[in-house]
Design an enzyme around this catalytic site. Sequence first.
Site, PDB file in Angstrom:
ATOM      1  N   ASP A 105     -11.213 -20.169  31.815  1.00  0.00           N
ATOM      2  CA  ASP A 105      -9.796 -20.370  31.443  1.00  0.00           C
ATOM      3  C   ASP A 105      -8.887 -20.205  32.653  1.00  0.00           C
ATOM      4  OD1 ASP A 105      -7.757 -21.027  29.689  1.00  0.00           O
ATOM      5  OD2 ASP A 105      -7.428 -18.965  29.051  1.00  0.00           O
TER       6      ASP A 105
ATOM      7  N   ASP B 217     -34.247 -21.689  33.886  1.00  0.00           N
ATOM      8  CA  ASP B 217     -34.221 -23.127  34.176  1.00  0.00           C
ATOM      9  C   ASP B 217     -33.071 -23.839  33.469  1.00  0.00           C
ATOM     10  OD1 ASP B 217     -36.520 -22.876  35.714  1.00  0.00           O
ATOM     11  OD2 ASP B 217     -37.842 -23.182  33.980  1.00  0.00           O
TER      12      ASP B 217
END
Length: 231
Positions: A48, A77
């Site tokens: 934000d 991963d």
Amino acid sequence: MPKGSLENHLFKKGVQPMAWATRIQIAVDVARGLSFLHSLNANVIYRDLKASNILIDSKFNAKLSDFGLARKGPSGDGTHVSTRVVGTMGYAAPEYVASGHLTPKNDVYSFGVVLLELLSGRRAMGDETMGGIEGTLVDWARPFLGDSRQFSRIMDTRLRGEYSKKGAQAASSLALRCLCCDPKNRPSMVEVLAELEQVQIQAQRNTPRTIMEQHIKRTSTPSPHKLSSFA
């Protein structure tokens, strides 16, 4: 914070415009904070970033605030984290808005918007100074960014041309890269910080002596407070 938010200093009427060196210092501070959050140890996506969440202390050091929407980034991963889309219109990366796929490159896009606000003195959304054009600051500015003959059209007129042309062009080119539609082609915040630090060095060289002495005085003494990029 004594000086309030970056939003007030850029957009509030009656507030003295910030000098070029101060704007670059704020950009460096914000980039440093995001670089830390994105580090392997922290692995946090701020989510934000916007002018109202950047607070300014008495010496115009910038701090990130309001971590209510921050989220731990992908691990192992994983390439992204899937989340509900939150944030502020005009700052959120388009791929995040479209899919909810959250990556550190979403923060890089938001930083590009903030950098564009610092350069132009215009709001991320529907600024009246864009000739009444509806849409985002990014849409308005994109054709001019990175063009050595056009980039000056985005610069804040309140600077009265008192900025390094080379530094401003470098910053506008960097903003364009941060705002790339393909997140894979955006730089990391570590790369952004390194480039902005070079712009900052040039800005300091081109700053009048009296202003420079004040700037050095407030930035040269390292302390835990100075090194912190968070409010």
